[in-house]
Scaffold this motif. Structure first.
Motif, PDB file in Angstrom:
ATOM      1  N   LEU A  71      -5.842   4.860   4.974  1.00 45.28           N
ATOM      2  CA  LEU A  71      -4.970   6.037   5.014  1.00 45.28           C
ATOM      3  C   LEU A  71      -4.736   6.669   3.647  1.00 45.28           C
ATOM      4  O   LEU A  71      -4.012   7.658   3.543  1.00 45.28           O
ATOM      5  N   GLN A  72      -5.357   6.121   2.604  1.00 45.68           N
ATOM      6  CA  GLN A  72      -5.050   6.570   1.254  1.00 45.68           C
ATOM      7  C   GLN A  72      -5.451   8.016   0.979  1.00 45.68           C
ATOM      8  O   GLN A  72      -4.940   8.643   0.036  1.00 45.68           O
ATOM      9  N   HIS A  73      -6.369   8.568   1.783  1.00 48.35           N
ATOM     10  CA  HIS A  73      -6.832   9.931   1.529  1.00 48.35           C
ATOM     11  C   HIS A  73      -5.975  10.984   2.225  1.00 48.35           C
ATOM     12  O   HIS A  73      -6.264  12.181   2.103  1.00 48.35           O
ATOM     13  N   LEU A  74      -4.958  10.561   2.958  1.00 49.80           N
ATOM     14  CA  LEU A  74      -4.009  11.521   3.504  1.00 49.80           C
ATOM     15  C   LEU A  74      -3.173  12.109   2.368  1.00 49.80           C
ATOM     16  O   LEU A  74      -3.195  11.611   1.241  1.00 49.80           O
ATOM     17  N   ALA A  89       0.694   9.719   3.802  1.00 47.58           N
ATOM     18  CA  ALA A  89       0.094   8.403   3.589  1.00 47.58           C
ATOM     19  C   ALA A  89       1.140   7.298   3.757  1.00 47.58           C
ATOM     20  O   ALA A  89       0.984   6.393   4.596  1.00 47.58           O
ATOM     21  N   TRP A  90       2.229   7.360   2.980  1.00 49.67           N
ATOM     22  CA  TRP A  90       3.199   6.259   3.056  1.00 49.67           C
ATOM     23  C   TRP A  90       3.970   6.277   4.379  1.00 49.67           C
ATOM     24  O   TRP A  90       4.309   5.217   4.919  1.00 49.67           O
ATOM     25  N   ARG A  91       4.225   7.473   4.925  1.00 46.66           N
ATOM     26  CA  ARG A  91       4.933   7.529   6.202  1.00 46.66           C
ATOM     27  C   ARG A  91       4.091   6.918   7.329  1.00 46.66           C
ATOM     28  O   ARG A  91       4.610   6.193   8.192  1.00 46.66           O
ATOM     29  N   GLY A 125       0.801  -1.215   0.000  1.00 49.24           N
ATOM     30  CA  GLY A 125       0.000   0.000   0.000  1.00 49.24           C
ATOM     31  C   GLY A 125       0.832   1.261   0.000  1.00 49.24           C
ATOM     32  O   GLY A 125       0.432   2.281  -0.585  1.00 49.24           O
ATOM     33  N   ALA A 126       1.995   1.214   0.642  1.00 49.08           N
ATOM     34  CA  ALA A 126       2.812   2.423   0.757  1.00 49.08           C
ATOM     35  C   ALA A 126       3.560   2.756  -0.524  1.00 49.08           C
ATOM     36  O   ALA A 126       3.809   3.937  -0.814  1.00 49.08           O
ATOM     37  N   GLY A 168       3.259   2.938  11.180  1.00 44.17           N
ATOM     38  CA  GLY A 168       2.183   2.280  11.918  1.00 44.17           C
ATOM     39  C   GLY A 168       2.498   0.861  12.333  1.00 44.17           C
ATOM     40  O   GLY A 168       1.867   0.325  13.258  1.00 44.17           O
ATOM     41  N   ALA A 169       3.488   0.224  11.684  1.00 45.42           N
ATOM     42  CA  ALA A 169       3.872  -1.142  12.068  1.00 45.42           C
ATOM     43  C   ALA A 169       4.443  -1.183  13.475  1.00 45.42           C
ATOM     44  O   ALA A 169       4.513  -2.256  14.089  1.00 45.42           O
TER      45      ALA A 169
END
Length: 467
Positions: free
Chosen positions: A174-177, A182-184, A44-45, A189-190
């Motif tokens: 988180l895609q709408h950030l 978004a990727w950060r 996703g990132a 988040g892991a």
């Protein structure tokens, strides 16, 4: 120092009490979820990272960012055995959880355009991923009663793919950030599940098997009193002692050259070959790059195609549950043959369709990839590790299983690195056709080099290889 204090230290300062089995299995399973999350989060990132750092034309850079984790996992898996034998299973998992959390945060604060930094941190994270892939199942197997150990392989696979699905869901949410956030956020988040794992395992005792290996019988008895009925403690302790003595004797007369003796070579080739084929068949090309695959097959941008990883994740979870239900009802080779054949056809058909009908909808490839994932999820994905556990006699089991794991991670690294480079120079249906051919070669390998292990003793399997 009193005996009681020594026991408390050996068991992780855990007071004598019954520990609910569900608590142990939850945090053992949580290790699998964390492992799967870190495998899947880059899916996703990556589209947002590529856009933020202008990496669309850098196929090698994309491949290295993705595959560096697997390169680290090769070393992490190899080192985890030595570390766990030195400081214990529990403390090793805690170390892995700390590396998970630290590396995830460091990835989230990567300097803009810092490709080398990103690759290095992904490698660092891979150390923990490789260690967790070996440590968590081993700890669960040593803590669980004998009657439940047979289900752990399928359960662990379910937890891993559940972790992958969780990472896809987080990415979708988180895609709408903004592109950068978004990727950060996805990568950093892991750290959250890593912290949860650390806090949970902190409350668990050390494996009684490790304590017996270290000669701490009182501490092992104390741990068993927490997790077993009173009448089962001494018989299991004697069995652990017997097994530890047997393994010590085996280790004293075993070396790497033992793997290549004629009586064992057949089994080593079979187990290592299946582990390597599982990755070289190309499954991780789908799991790591499905948004980019959809983008190449349609007009949808990769960062808007994050529903597709979720679909693949749901298929993986359902397939792993199906495997648990049917694992002992069908022969191993039959399931691998079925899975490999359908997987190969699913990869080759899009290339045939593209050649015969150039105007066909290019999204057909995504449909066939979903069929591939469905059959992979209940055949090659879990059965590889079932076979690795069943094929190797005790005298070579440790080294042979380690070699199989290393070749598996090498295959994962090679696919993760090469896929974007290959698709930059040829149509992606042609790339998948190559993987399809490897799938069919895997079926041929299973039919000619892999013995059936279901319902057979290790002695029977070993005798077949000696003929």
């Amino acid at each position: 120092m009193s005996t009681r204090s020594a026991v408390a230290r050996a068991t992780g300062d855990t007071p004598r009490r019954k520990i609910p089995a569900g608590f142990i299995y939850f945090f053992g399973a949580f290790g699998g979820i964390l492992f799967g999350y870190d495998i899947g989060v880059m899916t996703g990132a990556l589209p947002f990272l590529m856009q933020d750092w202008n990496l669309e034309g850098d196929a090698a850079g994309i491949g290295w960012i993705t595959s560096a984790l697997m390169l680290g996992a090769i070393f992490g898996g190899a080192l985890s055995g030595q570390l766990s034998d030195r400081i214990g299973r529990r403390r090793s998992i805690l170390v892995a959880a700390v590396i998970f959390a630290v590396a995830s945060i460091l990835l989230g604060v990567s300097p803009h355009g810092g490709l080398g930094y990103m690759i290095a941190m992904r490698w660092f994270l891979g150390l923990a991923v490789g260690a967790a892939s070996a440590l968590v199942p081993a700890y669960m197997a040593e803590m669980a009663p004998t009657r439940l150990r047979g289900r752990l392989s399928g359960l662990n696979q379910t937890m891993i793919v559940s972790g992958m699905l969780l990472s896809y869901l987080v990415a979708f949410g988180l895609q709408h950030l903004s592109t950068t956030w978004a990727w950060r956020s996805m990568l950093a988040g892991a750290a959250v599940p890593a912290i949860i794992l650390f806090l949970g395992v902190l409350r668990l005792p050390e494996s009684p098997r490790f304590l017996v290996h270290k000669g701490q019988l009182d501490a092992a008895r104390e741990v068993l009193s927490m997790i077993r009925p009173a009448d089962a403690i001494e018989p299991e302790l004697r069995e652990i002692q017997r097994t530890a003595e047997l393994e010590s004797n085996v280790a004293a007369r075993t070396s790497w050259s033992t793997l290549f003796q004629s009586k064992y070579r057949y089994l080593v080739v079979a187990g290592v070959g299946v582990a390597a084929f599982q990755q070289f068949q190309g499954a991780n090309a789908i799991f790591y790059y499905i948004p980019l695959i959809v983008e190449a097959a349609s007009d949808v941008s990769a960062d808007s195609a994050l529903v597709w990883p979720i679909i693949q994740g749901v298929i993986l979870v359902l397939g792993s549950l199906l495997f648990i239900a049917i694992a002992d009802r069908f022969n191993r080779r039959a399931l691998l043959t079925l899975g490999g054949t359908v997987m190969g056809i699913s990869f080759i058909l899009p290339a045939i369709i593209a050649w015969a009908m150039p105007d066909a909808n290019p999204m057909l490839i995504v449909l066939f990839l979903s069929i591939y994932v469905a059959f992979y999820s209940f055949t090659w994905a879990p059965l590889t590790w079932v076979l690795v556990g069943e094929l190797f006699p005790l005298v070579i089991r440790g080294r042979a299983a380690g070699m199989a794991s290393s070749f598996n991670w090498i295959g994962s690294f090679a696919v993760g690195l090469s896929f974007p480079i290959m698709t930059a120079s040829m149509p992606q249906h042609a790339v998948f056709a190559i993987f399809g051919g490897i799938c069919l070669l895997g079926v041929l390998f299973v039919r000619t080099r892999v013995p059936e292990t279901r319902g057979r003793s290790l002695e029977e399997i070993e005798a077949e290889g000696s003929r």
